[in-house]
Design an enzyme around this catalytic site. Structure first.
Site, PDB file in Angstrom:
ATOM      1  N   PRO A 108     -26.650 -53.726  38.438  1.00  0.00           N
ATOM      2  CA  PRO A 108     -25.690 -53.225  39.429  1.00  0.00           C
ATOM      3  C   PRO A 108     -26.384 -52.237  40.360  1.00  0.00           C
ATOM      4  CG  PRO A 108     -25.331 -52.161  37.294  1.00  0.00           C
ATOM      5  CD  PRO A 108     -26.437 -53.161  37.094  1.00  0.00           C
ATOM      6  N   MET A 109     -26.189 -52.398  41.669  1.00  0.00           N
ATOM      7  CA  MET A 109     -26.777 -51.442  42.619  1.00  0.00           C
ATOM      8  C   MET A 109     -25.810 -51.201  43.770  1.00  0.00           C
ATOM      9  SD  MET A 109     -30.833 -52.378  42.834  1.00  0.00           S
ATOM     10  CE  MET A 109     -30.660 -54.144  43.000  1.00  0.00           C
ATOM     11  N   SER A 110     -25.360 -49.951  43.880  1.00  0.00           N
ATOM     12  CA  SER A 110     -24.448 -49.577  44.967  1.00  0.00           C
ATOM     13  C   SER A 110     -25.077 -49.871  46.305  1.00  0.00           C
ATOM     14  CB  SER A 110     -24.158 -48.075  44.924  1.00  0.00           C
ATOM     15  OG  SER A 110     -23.260 -47.811  43.937  1.00  0.00           O
ATOM     16  N   GLN A 144     -18.824 -53.432  37.229  1.00  0.00           N
ATOM     17  CA  GLN A 144     -19.165 -52.155  36.617  1.00  0.00           C
ATOM     18  C   GLN A 144     -18.209 -51.067  37.087  1.00  0.00           C
ATOM     19  OE1 GLN A 144     -22.381 -49.450  37.694  1.00  0.00           O
ATOM     20  NE2 GLN A 144     -23.212 -49.781  35.645  1.00  0.00           N
ATOM     21  N   CYS A 173     -25.383 -43.388  36.174  1.00  0.00           N
ATOM     22  CA  CYS A 173     -25.557 -42.959  37.565  1.00  0.00           C
ATOM     23  C   CYS A 173     -25.919 -41.473  37.628  1.00  0.00           C
ATOM     24  CB  CYS A 173     -24.286 -43.224  38.368  1.00  0.00           C
ATOM     25  SG  CYS A 173     -24.490 -42.741  40.091  1.00  0.00           S
ATOM     26  N   ASN A 201     -34.434 -51.834  31.056  1.00  0.00           N
ATOM     27  CA  ASN A 201     -34.323 -51.772  32.519  1.00  0.00           C
ATOM     28  C   ASN A 201     -35.233 -50.675  33.083  1.00  0.00           C
ATOM     29  OD1 ASN A 201     -32.194 -50.066  34.701  1.00  0.00           O
ATOM     30  ND2 ASN A 201     -33.036 -52.054  35.253  1.00  0.00           N
ATOM     31  N   ASP A 220     -38.254 -50.600  36.571  1.00  0.00           N
ATOM     32  CA  ASP A 220     -39.631 -50.890  36.983  1.00  0.00           C
ATOM     33  C   ASP A 220     -40.136 -52.270  36.583  1.00  0.00           C
ATOM     34  OD1 ASP A 220     -39.515 -48.288  37.898  1.00  0.00           O
ATOM     35  OD2 ASP A 220     -40.516 -47.465  36.145  1.00  0.00           O
ATOM     36  N   GLY A 243     -33.420 -54.608  38.997  1.00  0.00           N
ATOM     37  CA  GLY A 243     -32.751 -54.072  40.176  1.00  0.00           C
ATOM     38  C   GLY A 243     -33.619 -54.216  41.404  1.00  0.00           C
TER      39      GLY A 243
HETATM   40  C1  LIG Z   1     -29.821 -48.373  45.590  1.00  0.00           C
HETATM   41  C2  LIG Z   1     -29.510 -48.313  44.132  1.00  0.00           C
HETATM   42  C3  LIG Z   1     -28.199 -48.318  43.721  1.00  0.00           C
HETATM   43  C4  LIG Z   1     -27.881 -48.277  42.346  1.00  0.00           C
HETATM   44  N1  LIG Z   1     -26.590 -48.332  41.966  1.00  0.00           N
HETATM   45  C5  LIG Z   1     -26.280 -48.414  40.639  1.00  0.00           C
HETATM   46  C6  LIG Z   1     -24.949 -48.626  40.210  1.00  0.00           C
HETATM   47  O1  LIG Z   1     -24.019 -48.773  41.006  1.00  0.00           O
HETATM   48  N2  LIG Z   1     -24.730 -48.678  38.868  1.00  0.00           N
HETATM   49  C7  LIG Z   1     -25.738 -48.536  37.937  1.00  0.00           C
HETATM   50  O2  LIG Z   1     -25.493 -48.580  36.732  1.00  0.00           O
HETATM   51  N3  LIG Z   1     -27.003 -48.345  38.340  1.00  0.00           N
HETATM   52  C8  LIG Z   1     -27.294 -48.308  39.648  1.00  0.00           C
HETATM   53  N4  LIG Z   1     -28.595 -48.194  40.041  1.00  0.00           N
HETATM   54  C9  LIG Z   1     -29.638 -48.194  39.009  1.00  0.00           C
HETATM   55  C10 LIG Z   1     -30.163 -49.610  38.761  1.00  0.00           C
HETATM   56  O3  LIG Z   1     -29.172 -50.442  38.225  1.00  0.00           O
HETATM   57  C11 LIG Z   1     -31.354 -49.581  37.797  1.00  0.00           C
HETATM   58  O4  LIG Z   1     -30.925 -49.014  36.596  1.00  0.00           O
HETATM   59  C12 LIG Z   1     -32.528 -48.768  38.336  1.00  0.00           C
HETATM   60  O5  LIG Z   1     -32.754 -49.036  39.704  1.00  0.00           O
HETATM   61  C13 LIG Z   1     -33.811 -49.064  37.562  1.00  0.00           C
HETATM   62  O6  LIG Z   1     -34.079 -50.456  37.567  1.00  0.00           O
HETATM   63  P1  LIG Z   1     -35.120 -51.141  38.608  1.00  0.00           P
HETATM   64  O7  LIG Z   1     -36.412 -50.395  38.501  1.00  0.00           O
HETATM   65  O8  LIG Z   1     -35.186 -52.569  38.153  1.00  0.00           O
HETATM   66  O9  LIG Z   1     -34.523 -50.980  39.974  1.00  0.00           O
HETATM   67  C14 LIG Z   1     -28.909 -48.208  41.385  1.00  0.00           C
HETATM   68  C15 LIG Z   1     -30.240 -48.187  41.831  1.00  0.00           C
HETATM   69  C16 LIG Z   1     -30.543 -48.247  43.164  1.00  0.00           C
HETATM   70  C17 LIG Z   1     -31.992 -48.239  43.586  1.00  0.00           C
END
Ligand SMILES: Cc1cc2nc3c(=O)[nH]c(=O)nc-3n(C[C@H](O)[C@H](O)[C@H](O)COP(=O)(O)O)c2cc1C
Length: 312
Positions: free
Chosen positions: A17-19, A70, A100, A200, A202, A224
Site C-alpha cells: 500500500p502506498m498513499s 488498508q 505509517c 518488506n 528495499d 513498494g
Molecule cells: C509514497 C509512499 C506512500 C506510502 N504509503 C503507505 C500506506 O498508505 N500504507 C502503508 O502501510 N505503508 C505505506 N508506505 C510504506 C510502504 O508500503 C513500504 O512499507 C515502504 O515503502 C518500504 O517498502 P519498499 O522499500 O518496497 O518501498 C508508503 C511508502 C511510500 C514511499
C-alpha cells in the site's frame, strides 16, 4: 503459495500500500503482471464513515483481482465500522495500518503510534476481526524506535485476535525511511507466529528478493517503491527472470495507465496525478529531464499523449 485465511493467492509477492501511488489506476496496471494481490492506499477510517466522496473513490475495487483495502485509525469502533463498509464495497481483505510514520498520522495516535500502545492496538485488532467475515491482515514496522522492538509481541497478539497475515517493514518508526530495511529482524516475527509473514523494505529485484527471503525466513514479500514505473517487476519476481522491456511495450502500458487515470479522476486531477508515474516510467532514459519538464507544464491531454508517443 500463501493462504490468507481461506484465500489462496497465486504469488507470494504483493504490491505494497502506498498513499498517492497505489490508487485504482495504478492497481489496474500492476495487476496485469500478477502480484499475489494489490493493496489500496491507506484509507482514513473516519473519512470513510463520513462518506467522504474522495475517500469512497479510493476504495474502488480492482476489477477481477484479489484486493485488500488498508485502513488507518485509532478508534476501535470506527475502525470496525469502516472495515464493514470496505467489505460491503467488495474488498477481499482488510489490512490494518500500524506502520505509517507520518507526523499527521502518528500525532493522532494512528499508524505506527499504535505500536507504542499495545492495549489500543489489541482493541483495534479485535474490533476489525469481529466486524467482518473476510480475512484481516496487519502491516507494521519493527517497533517505534530501537528501544521498543515489539513487532514479535504484537504479532502474537494479532494472531490471537484472528489476524491472518502480517507484513513487517524492517525499519522503526523513528527511522522513517533512513538506513536499510532489517530483513534479519523479520525472522523474530516469523518465529513467533504460525500465520504467514511477509518481509518488506528495499526489495527492488530478484537478487534483493532472494536475500530478503533468506535473511527473514518470511513466506513472501511486499514490494513498494521497486514498482515505481516498473509494474512488471512482479512478473520478474514470479518468473525469477529479468524482463527486457522495450519502449513500445512501455508506451502501451503508459497510455493505458494515463487513460485509466483520466477516467478515474477526470481531466485536471487525472493529468496531474499521472505526472509522477510518467516521471518514474521515463527515469534513466536519455533526455528524460527535458521530457519531465515538458510534461510537468502540460495541461492538455492530446498534447501529453503526443509527448509520450514522441518520447517512447
Ligand atoms: C509514497 C509512499 C506512500 C506510502 N504509503 C503507505 C500506506 O498508505 N500504507 C502503508 O502501510 N505503508 C505505506 N508506505 C510504506 C510502504 O508500503 C513500504 O512499507 C515502504 O515503502 C518500504 O517498502 P519498499 O522499500 O518496497 O518501498 C508508503 C511508502 C511510500 C514511499
Amino acid at each position: 503459495m500463501i493462504n490468507i485465511g481461506d484465500l489462496k493467492i497465486k504469488s507470494n509477492f504483493l504490491l505494497a500500500p502506498m498513499s498517492g501511488v497505489t490508487d485504482y489506476p495504478n492497481r489496474e496496471i500492476v495487476k496485469k503482471f500478477e502480484p499475489g494481490l494489490v493493496f489500496s492506499e491507506m484509507i482514513a477510517s473516519r473519512a470513510l464513515l463520513s462518506q467522504n466522496e474522495k475517500t469512497l473513490k479510493m476504495i474502488k475495487k480492482t476489477d477481477n483481482y484479489i484486493s485488500a483495502i488498508q485502513l488507518a485509525g485509532c478508534d476501535a469502533k470506527i475502525m470496525g465500522e469502516a472495515s464493514k463498509i470496505c467489505e460491503n464495497s467488495g474488498a477481499d481483505i482488510i489490512d490494518i495500518n500500524m506502520g505509517c510514520p507520518v507526523k499527521k498520522v502518528v500525532n493522532g495516535f494512528a499508524g505506527s503510534a499504535l505500536m507504542k500502545n499495545e492495549g489500543l492496538a489489541t482493541k483495534i485488532l479485535e474490533s476489525v476481526t469481529r466486524s467482518v467475515n473476510i480475512p484481516v491482515t496487519l502491516k507494521m514496522r519493527k517497533g517505534w524506535d530501537d528501544n521498543s522492538l515489539n513487532a514479535p509481541n504484537i504479532a502474537k497478539i494479532a494472531e490471537n485476535c484472528g489476524i491472518k497475515m502480517i507484513t513487517i517493514h524492517g525499519r522503526t518508526r523513528c527511522q522513517m525511511y533512513k538506513g536499510r530495511s532489517d530483513w534479519k529482524f523479520v525472522k523474530n516475527v516469523k518465529r513467533s507466529v504460525k500465520i504467514p509473514v511477509l518481509v518488506n523494505g528495499d526489495i527492488t529485484n530478484n537478487k534483493s528478493l532472494k536475500e530478503a527471503l533468506r535473511d527473514s525466513e518470511a513466506d513472501g514479500a511486499m514490494i513498494g517503491r521497486g514498482s515505481y514505473g516498473r509494474p512488471w517487476i512482479f512478473q520478474e519476481l514470479n518468473s525469477d527472470t529479468p524482463l527486457k522491456i522495450n519502449n513500445s511495450f512501455k508506451k502501451d502500458i503508459i497510455l493505458n495507465h494515463l487513460q485509466l487515470s483520466l477516467e478515474h479522476y477526470g481531466k485536471e486531477i487525472g493529468l496531474k496525478s499521472f505526472r509522477k508515474h510518467l516521471g518514474w516510467y521515463s527515469k534513466s532514459i536519455i533526455n528524460s529531464n527535458e521530457f519531465r519538464s515538458k510534461i510537468n507544464q502540460c495541461t492538455d491531454e492530446v498534447k501529453l499523449k503526443y509527448l509520450i508517443n514522441d518520447f517512447f
